[in-house]
Design a protein around this motif. Structure first.
Motif, PDB file in Angstrom:
ATOM      1  N   GLU A 384       0.809  -1.228   0.000  1.00 18.16           N
ATOM      2  CA  GLU A 384       0.000   0.000   0.000  1.00 18.16           C
ATOM      3  C   GLU A 384       0.836   1.270   0.000  1.00 18.16           C
ATOM      4  OE1 GLU A 384      -3.126   0.085  -0.609  1.00 18.16           O
ATOM      5  OE2 GLU A 384      -3.335  -2.093  -0.510  1.00 18.16           O
ATOM      6  N   LEU A 385       2.031   1.213   0.551  1.00 20.87           N
ATOM      7  CA  LEU A 385       2.856   2.425   0.642  1.00 20.87           C
ATOM      8  C   LEU A 385       3.487   2.694  -0.721  1.00 20.87           C
ATOM      9  CD1 LEU A 385       3.992   4.497   2.806  1.00 20.87           C
ATOM     10  CD2 LEU A 385       6.032   3.044   2.887  1.00 20.87           C
ATOM     11  N   PRO A 386       3.250   3.874  -1.293  1.00 19.25           N
ATOM     12  CA  PRO A 386       3.852   4.120  -2.610  1.00 19.25           C
ATOM     13  C   PRO A 386       5.382   4.100  -2.533  1.00 19.25           C
ATOM     14  CG  PRO A 386       2.584   6.031  -1.834  1.00 19.25           C
ATOM     15  CD  PRO A 386       2.443   4.972  -0.803  1.00 19.25           C
ATOM     16  N   GLU A 387       5.988   3.983  -3.690  1.00 23.27           N
ATOM     17  CA  GLU A 387       7.436   3.861  -3.781  1.00 23.27           C
ATOM     18  C   GLU A 387       8.165   4.988  -3.049  1.00 23.27           C
ATOM     19  OE1 GLU A 387       8.810   2.597  -7.533  1.00 23.27           O
ATOM     20  OE2 GLU A 387      10.739   3.623  -7.345  1.00 23.27           O
ATOM     21  N   ASN A 388       7.608   6.200  -3.106  1.00 20.57           N
ATOM     22  CA  ASN A 388       8.261   7.327  -2.422  1.00 20.57           C
ATOM     23  C   ASN A 388       7.690   7.574  -1.025  1.00 20.57           C
ATOM     24  OD1 ASN A 388       5.816   8.330  -3.124  1.00 20.57           O
ATOM     25  ND2 ASN A 388       6.564  10.133  -4.224  1.00 20.57           N
ATOM     26  N   GLY A 389       6.777   6.716  -0.569  1.00 20.14           N
ATOM     27  CA  GLY A 389       6.270   6.823   0.791  1.00 20.14           C
ATOM     28  C   GLY A 389       7.379   6.481   1.778  1.00 20.14           C
ATOM     29  N   ILE A 390       7.240   6.957   3.014  1.00 18.64           N
ATOM     30  CA  ILE A 390       8.319   6.785   3.991  1.00 18.64           C
ATOM     31  C   ILE A 390       7.866   5.881   5.134  1.00 18.64           C
ATOM     32  CG2 ILE A 390       9.903   7.982   5.571  1.00 18.64           C
ATOM     33  CD1 ILE A 390       9.613  10.463   3.761  1.00 18.64           C
ATOM     34  N   PHE A 391       8.710   4.938   5.486  1.00 18.60           N
ATOM     35  CA  PHE A 391       8.453   3.977   6.556  1.00 18.60           C
ATOM     36  C   PHE A 391       9.337   4.360   7.744  1.00 18.60           C
ATOM     37  CE2 PHE A 391       9.448   0.147   8.901  1.00 18.60           C
ATOM     38  CZ  PHE A 391       8.327  -0.682   8.824  1.00 18.60           C
ATOM     39  N   SER A 411      16.509   6.261  -1.308  1.00 17.11           N
ATOM     40  CA  SER A 411      17.141   6.903  -0.155  1.00 17.11           C
ATOM     41  C   SER A 411      16.096   7.639   0.674  1.00 17.11           C
ATOM     42  CB  SER A 411      18.158   7.954  -0.628  1.00 17.11           C
ATOM     43  OG  SER A 411      19.349   7.336  -0.970  1.00 17.11           O
ATOM     44  N   ARG A 412      16.361   7.703   1.961  1.00 17.42           N
ATOM     45  CA  ARG A 412      15.553   8.491   2.903  1.00 17.42           C
ATOM     46  C   ARG A 412      14.082   8.108   2.934  1.00 17.42           C
ATOM     47  NH1 ARG A 412      18.731  12.044   5.381  1.00 17.42           N
ATOM     48  NH2 ARG A 412      20.605  12.584   4.237  1.00 17.42           N
ATOM     49  N   THR A 413      13.751   6.876   2.514  1.00 14.04           N
ATOM     50  CA  THR A 413      12.357   6.437   2.643  1.00 14.04           C
ATOM     51  C   THR A 413      12.223   5.360   3.712  1.00 14.04           C
ATOM     52  OG1 THR A 413      12.586   4.787   0.892  1.00 14.04           O
ATOM     53  CG2 THR A 413      11.769   6.965   0.234  1.00 14.04           C
ATOM     54  N   TYR A 414      13.336   5.043   4.383  1.00 15.05           N
ATOM     55  CA  TYR A 414      13.295   4.085   5.494  1.00 15.05           C
ATOM     56  C   TYR A 414      14.063   4.731   6.631  1.00 15.05           C
ATOM     57  CZ  TYR A 414      13.850  -0.144   8.234  1.00 15.05           C
ATOM     58  OH  TYR A 414      13.810  -1.066   9.255  1.00 15.05           O
ATOM     59  N   ILE A 415      13.365   5.070   7.703  1.00 15.74           N
ATOM     60  CA  ILE A 415      14.000   5.835   8.778  1.00 15.74           C
ATOM     61  C   ILE A 415      14.043   4.990  10.040  1.00 15.74           C
ATOM     62  CG2 ILE A 415      13.810   7.914  10.208  1.00 15.74           C
ATOM     63  CD1 ILE A 415      12.837   9.343   7.669  1.00 15.74           C
ATOM     64  N   SER A 416      15.267   4.731  10.471  1.00 13.42           N
ATOM     65  CA  SER A 416      15.526   3.792  11.556  1.00 13.42           C
ATOM     66  C   SER A 416      16.426   4.483  12.569  1.00 13.42           C
ATOM     67  CB  SER A 416      16.217   2.564  10.938  1.00 13.42           C
ATOM     68  OG  SER A 416      16.342   1.531  11.871  1.00 13.42           O
ATOM     69  N   PRO A 417      16.297   4.165  13.871  1.00 14.22           N
ATOM     70  CA  PRO A 417      17.025   4.962  14.868  1.00 14.22           C
ATOM     71  C   PRO A 417      18.515   4.672  14.954  1.00 14.22           C
ATOM     72  CG  PRO A 417      15.793   3.220  15.937  1.00 14.22           C
ATOM     73  CD  PRO A 417      15.405   3.174  14.492  1.00 14.22           C
ATOM     74  N   ARG A 437       7.393  16.355   5.251  1.00 13.04           N
ATOM     75  CA  ARG A 437       7.149  15.757   3.930  1.00 13.04           C
ATOM     76  C   ARG A 437       5.653  15.487   3.777  1.00 13.04           C
ATOM     77  NH1 ARG A 437      10.779  13.199   0.780  1.00 13.04           N
ATOM     78  NH2 ARG A 437       9.050  13.446  -0.668  1.00 13.04           N
ATOM     79  N   ARG A 438       4.889  16.567   3.709  1.00  7.25           N
ATOM     80  CA  ARG A 438       3.438  16.403   3.593  1.00  7.25           C
ATOM     81  C   ARG A 438       3.029  15.902   2.211  1.00  7.25           C
ATOM     82  NH1 ARG A 438       0.091  19.166   7.717  1.00  7.25           N
ATOM     83  NH2 ARG A 438       1.520  19.576   9.429  1.00  7.25           N
ATOM     84  N   ASP A 439       3.976  15.877   1.289  1.00  5.89           N
ATOM     85  CA  ASP A 439       3.684  15.456  -0.082  1.00  5.89           C
ATOM     86  C   ASP A 439       3.630  13.941  -0.250  1.00  5.89           C
ATOM     87  OD1 ASP A 439       6.459  15.653   0.627  1.00  5.89           O
ATOM     88  OD2 ASP A 439       7.012  15.364  -1.485  1.00  5.89           O
ATOM     89  N   VAL A 440       4.101  13.179   0.746  1.00  2.32           N
ATOM     90  CA  VAL A 440       4.090  11.713   0.609  1.00  2.32           C
ATOM     91  C   VAL A 440       3.463  11.078   1.848  1.00  2.32           C
ATOM     92  CG1 VAL A 440       6.132  11.568  -0.878  1.00  2.32           C
ATOM     93  CG2 VAL A 440       6.422  11.510   1.612  1.00  2.32           C
ATOM     94  N   PRO A 441       2.852   9.891   1.708  1.00  2.00           N
ATOM     95  CA  PRO A 441       2.371   9.215   2.908  1.00  2.00           C
ATOM     96  C   PRO A 441       3.538   8.704   3.747  1.00  2.00           C
ATOM     97  CG  PRO A 441       1.791   7.955   0.934  1.00  2.00           C
ATOM     98  CD  PRO A 441       2.506   9.187   0.469  1.00  2.00           C
ATOM     99  N   ARG A 529      -7.302   3.489   3.436  1.00  2.67           N
ATOM    100  CA  ARG A 529      -8.173   4.537   3.967  1.00  2.67           C
ATOM    101  C   ARG A 529      -7.342   5.601   4.686  1.00  2.67           C
ATOM    102  NH1 ARG A 529     -11.940   1.708   7.301  1.00  2.67           N
ATOM    103  NH2 ARG A 529     -12.585   0.742   5.367  1.00  2.67           N
ATOM    104  N   ALA A 530      -6.372   5.145   5.460  1.00  2.00           N
ATOM    105  CA  ALA A 530      -5.553   6.096   6.242  1.00  2.00           C
ATOM    106  C   ALA A 530      -4.746   7.005   5.315  1.00  2.00           C
ATOM    107  CB  ALA A 530      -4.626   5.324   7.169  1.00  2.00           C
ATOM    108  N   PHE A 531      -4.141   6.430   4.277  1.00  4.33           N
ATOM    109  CA  PHE A 531      -3.326   7.256   3.372  1.00  4.33           C
ATOM    110  C   PHE A 531      -4.176   8.279   2.627  1.00  4.33           C
ATOM    111  CE2 PHE A 531      -0.021   3.591   2.908  1.00  4.33           C
ATOM    112  CZ  PHE A 531       0.561   3.971   4.115  1.00  4.33           C
ATOM    113  N   ALA A 532      -5.460   7.970   2.457  1.00  6.64           N
ATOM    114  CA  ALA A 532      -6.352   8.901   1.755  1.00  6.64           C
ATOM    115  C   ALA A 532      -6.803  10.035   2.671  1.00  6.64           C
ATOM    116  CB  ALA A 532      -7.570   8.145   1.224  1.00  6.64           C
ATOM    117  N   HIS A 533      -6.649   9.845   3.981  1.00  5.04           N
ATOM    118  CA  HIS A 533      -7.076  10.873   4.942  1.00  5.04           C
ATOM    119  C   HIS A 533      -5.911  11.841   5.153  1.00  5.04           C
ATOM    120  CE1 HIS A 533      -8.772  12.766   8.429  1.00  5.04           C
ATOM    121  NE2 HIS A 533      -7.851  12.282   9.238  1.00  5.04           N
ATOM    122  N   ARG A 534      -5.958  12.989   4.502  1.00  6.07           N
ATOM    123  CA  ARG A 534      -4.805  13.894   4.512  1.00  6.07           C
ATOM    124  C   ARG A 534      -4.996  15.066   5.469  1.00  6.07           C
ATOM    125  NH1 ARG A 534      -1.126  11.048   3.835  1.00  6.07           N
ATOM    126  NH2 ARG A 534       0.312  12.728   3.373  1.00  6.07           N
TER     127      ARG A 534
END
Ligand SMILES: Cc1ncc(C[n+]2csc(CCOP(=O)(O)OP(=O)(O)O)c2C)c(N)n1
Ligand SMILES: [Mg+2]
Length: 562
Positions: A384-391, A411-417, A437-441, A529-534
Motif C-alpha cells: 500500500e505504501l507508494p514507492e516514495n512513501g516513507i516507513f 534513499s531516505r524512505t526508510y528511517i531507523s534509529p 514531507r506532507r507530499d508523501v504518505p 483509507r488512512a493514506f487517503a485521509h490527509r
C-alpha cells in the motif's frame, strides 16, 4: 545542506533589534522555516519575536511553529524532519527539565548524524553557575549540552546571534554531521543592540585524497569477491553506490540507516543475514558512512580481508582497526572520484545476478519459515505504501524484521534509529517526518510499549493536521523483553506485561481516525483509507500474540579471525 540561495546578506548596515529578533532572522537566512517547540518563561521574548515576525519587521516572513505536548516530542519531530529532508531543523525548549526532556532525542540525533539545532533557554546570565536556585536551574547546563552535541555556544548579545547561528549550521554539516545547540539566557533574548546579518558560512569538504583513491581503485579493481557496506552516511550517495555495485558486481549490505541506498529490487541489495555470509567470503570491503558495527564487532576480521573506509569523521576509520585505505569526507564526491579511477584497474568479472537471485530466494525461504507473521504485515504495508512513501521503524517485533526484509526502493524512505535503538522514538519522529514531507504518505510502526512513550503527541498531530499513519502492534507486553525472559531466564516474567488503553478509543478521543484490524489483508484496507485521509492523523491497532524471535538473523556468529 543549508540553502545557498540565502547566501546574500553580507555587507548590510547594522539594524537595532533584540537577540530574539536577530535569531529569528538568522534562522530564516539559513533556510530554517519551521520550529518545533514547547514554550516557557525563559523563552517568552523569543516566542514573541516569532509571533511578531513578518511584514514590517526585521524578518521577512514567519517561521512556522509546531508546538508539542512534551519536549521529547518537539525534539524527535525536529529529528524526523531533519532526516527526511536532509536539511537542518530546529527545536526550542526551556532550560533544565525542558532540555533534559528532550535529551534522548538529542542523543538519537547525534547517533543518526542528524542536523538538529537545539535552542535552549537559560537562567539569568549573571546567575549561571552560582547555584542560587533559579527556576529550571541545572548545574553546568552548557556542560551537559556539550556532552550531547559536538558544537554549542551561548548567545549573550544581539550582535552575536547571526554569526552563532551561521556557525551552528556550518558545524552541523562539518565532519560527521550532527546536532548543535545554542543557549540564550532569559534576560538575553529581549536585549536590543545593533545587528548585522551574517551570510551562511561555506561548508568546506576536505580535499579528496588522490593517493587513497588510487589505492582503493586498485584493491577494488582486483577484488574477486568485493562487498560494499552502506550506512547512514551513504544516503546522499545512492547513485554512486549503485554505479559502483554494478561495475564491481559487488553486493551492497545495509541494515538500519543504510536501507534504500541501493534499491532492494536489485538482487545485489542484501541485509544482515546474507551480508554475514558475504562478509565471510569477501576479499575487499568498501564501507561507506557506517560504523561497520556488526561486521567488526560480531563477524570478525582477518589478514585476507582488506577494508576500505569512506567516512565523514576523520577518527572513524581507524577507531576499531586500521583499514587498508581510509577516505575522509563526504561520500558522494569521494565515490565519484572512485568511479572515475576504477575502470583503469578493473579486472574482468562475471555478472552475479543469477547467483544473487538464487541466494536471495534461499534466504527468503528461511525468513518466511521463521518470521512469517511479521513478514505478512510488512508485505501489506509495502503493497500500500507508494514507492516514495516513507516507513519509520521502531524497536518492536515488526520493526526488527523490517530491517531485514522490508523492501526499500529509495534513499531516505526508510528511517531507523540506528545504534541508539531507543524505544519510543518512532511515533514522534514520524510526526516530524510527515510534517516536513506532507507530499508523501508516511507510516510509523510501533509496539504498544513504544507508542505510549509519546502517544500524547496525537494531540499535536490533530492540532497541526499532520496526516501520519501509525500502526500499533499490540501484544500487551514489552514483548521483546518478555520473550527473552521466557527463553533465557527460566520464564521468570518481570516488568514486561502492559496494561493498555483501548487504542482505537484513545486515538478517536483526540480527534484522530482510528481502526482495529485482525489480519494482514484488513491492514491493507485500513492503510488505503488512512493514506487517503490527509487532514490529520490515523491510527491502526493490530492485536498480535507473541511473535517469533528475529534474533538468529541479527546476532550471528564470528566467521573471520576465529
Ligand atoms: C529507551 C529504551 N528503553 C528501553 C529499551 C529496552 N527495550 C527494547 S525492546 C523493549 C520492549 C518493546 O515493547 P513494544 O514496544 O511493545 O514492542 P514489542 O517487543 O512488544 O513488539 C524494551 C523495553 C530500549 N530499547 N530503549
Ligand atoms: Mg508490545
Amino acid at each position: 545542506m543549508p540553502q545557498q540561495q540565502h547566501a546574500r546578506a553580507g555587507a548590510a548596515a547594522p539594524v537595532r533589534m533584540t537577540t530574539a529578533e536577530a535569531t529569528v532572522a538568522a534562522l530564516q537566512a539559513h533556510g530554517l522555516d519551521t520550529l518545533y517547540a514547547l514554550p516557557g518563561v525563559h523563552n517568552d521574548a523569543f516566542f514573541d519575536a516569532l509571533a511578531k515576525a513578518g511584514a514590517g519587521t526585521a524578518t521577512a516572513a514567519k517561521i512556522r511553529v509546531v508546538h508539542s505536548r512534551h519536549e521529547q516530542g518537539a525534539a524527535y519531530m525536529a529529528l524526523g524532519a531533519a532526516v527526511a529532508t536532509a536539511r537542518p531543523q530546529a527545536y526550542c525548549v526551556v532550560p533544565g527539565p525542558g532540555l533534559l526532556n528532550s535529551a534522548a532525542a538529542l542523543l538519537t540525533a547525534y547517533g543518526m548524524n542528524a542536523a538538529v539545532l537545539a535552542l535552549i533557554g537559560q537562567i539569568p546570565q549573571d546567575a549561571i553557575g552560582r547555584g542560587l536556585g533559579f527556576l529550571h536551574e541545572v548545574r553546568d547546563q552548557a556542560g551537559i549540552i556539550a556532552r550531547l552535541v559536538d558544537w554549542s555556544a551561548r548567545i549573550r548579545e544581539p550582535p552575536e546571534a547571526p554569526r552563532l547561528v551561521a556557525e551552528a549550521v556550518r558545524a552541523m554539516h562539518t565532519g560527521r554531521p550532527g546536532p548543535a545547540a545554542l543557549e540564550c539566557a532569559i534576560d538575553g533574548w529581549g536585549r536590543a543592540g545593533p545587528v548585522t546579518p551574517h551570510a551562511p558560512l561555506p561548508i568546506i569538504d576536505p580535499p579528496v585524497d588522490e593517493d587513497a583513491i588510487a589505492a582503493a581503485a586498485k584493491r577494488l579493481g582486483a577484488a574477486q569477491r568485493p562487498l560494499i557496506v552502506a550506512g547512514g552516511g551513504a544516503q546522499e550517495a545512492s547513485a554512486e553506490v549503485t554505479a559502483l555495485a554494478q561495475l564491481l558486481q559487488a553486493p551492497v549490505l545495509s541494515y538500519r540507516r543504510g536501507r534504500g541506498v541501493l534499491d532492494d529490487r536489485d538482487p545485489l541489495a542484501v541485509t544482515l543475514p546474507l551480508g554475514h555470509a558475504l562478509w565471510a567470503e569477501a576479499d575487499v570491503v568498501l564501507a561507506v558512512g557506517t560504523h561497520l558495527h556488526y561486521p567488526l564487532q560480531q563477524w570478525g576480521i582477518d589478514r585476507e580481508l582488506a577494508i576500505i573506509r569512506v567516512d565523514a569523521d576523520a577518527d572513524e576509520p581507524a577507531r576499531f582497526a586500521k583499514p587498508a585505505v581510509a577516505l575522509v569526507g563526504n561520500a558522494k564526491p569521494i565515490l565519484r572520484r572512485l568511479l572515475d579511477a576504477l575502470p583503469a584497474h578493473l579486472s574482468k568479472r562475471a555478472r552475479r545476478t543469477a547467483e544473487m537471485q538464487e541466494r536471495q530466494a534461499r534466504m527468503r525461504q528461511r525468513l518466511d519459515q521463521k518470521l512469517g507473521p511479521q513478514l505478512a504485515y510488512l508485505a501489506a504495508i509495502r503493497a500500500e505504501l507508494p514507492e516514495n512513501g516513507i516507513f519509520v521503524d521502531e524497536v518492536t517485533q515488526v520493526g526488527f524484521v523490517s530491517r531485514l526484509a522490508f523492501p526499500v526502493y529509495r534513499s531516505r524512505t526508510y528511517i531507523s534509529p540506528g545504534y541508539q535503538d531507543n524505544l519510543g522514538y518512532g511515533f514522534a519522529t514520524a510526526l516530524g517526518v510527515q510534517d516536513a514531507r506532507r507530499d508523501v504518505p508516511v507510516v510509523a510502526i510501533s509496539g504498544d510499549g513504544g507508542f505510549m512513550f509519546t502517544a500524547t503527541e496525537l494531540a499535536t498531530a490533530v492540532a497541526h493536521r499532520i496526516p501520519l499513519t501509525t500502526i500499533v502492534f499490540n501484544d500487551g507486553a514489552f514483548g521483546n523483553v518478555r520473550r527473552t525472559q521466557q527463553e533465557r531466564y527460566g520464564n521468570r516474567l518481570i516488568a514486561c506485561d502492559l496494561t493498555n488503553p483501548d487504542f482505537v478509543a484513545f486515538a478517536k478521543s483526540f480527534g484522530a481516525e482510528a481502526a482495529r484490524v485482525q489480519t494482514a489483508d484488513e491492514l491493507r484496507t485500513a492503510l488505503r483509507r488512512a493514506f487517503a485521509h490527509r487532514d490529520g492523523p490515523s491510527l491502526i491497532e493490530v492485536p498480535v500474540g507473541p511473535l517469533p524471535s528475529p534474533w538468529e538473523f541479527i546476532h550471528m556468529k564470528r566467521v573471520r579471525g576465529v
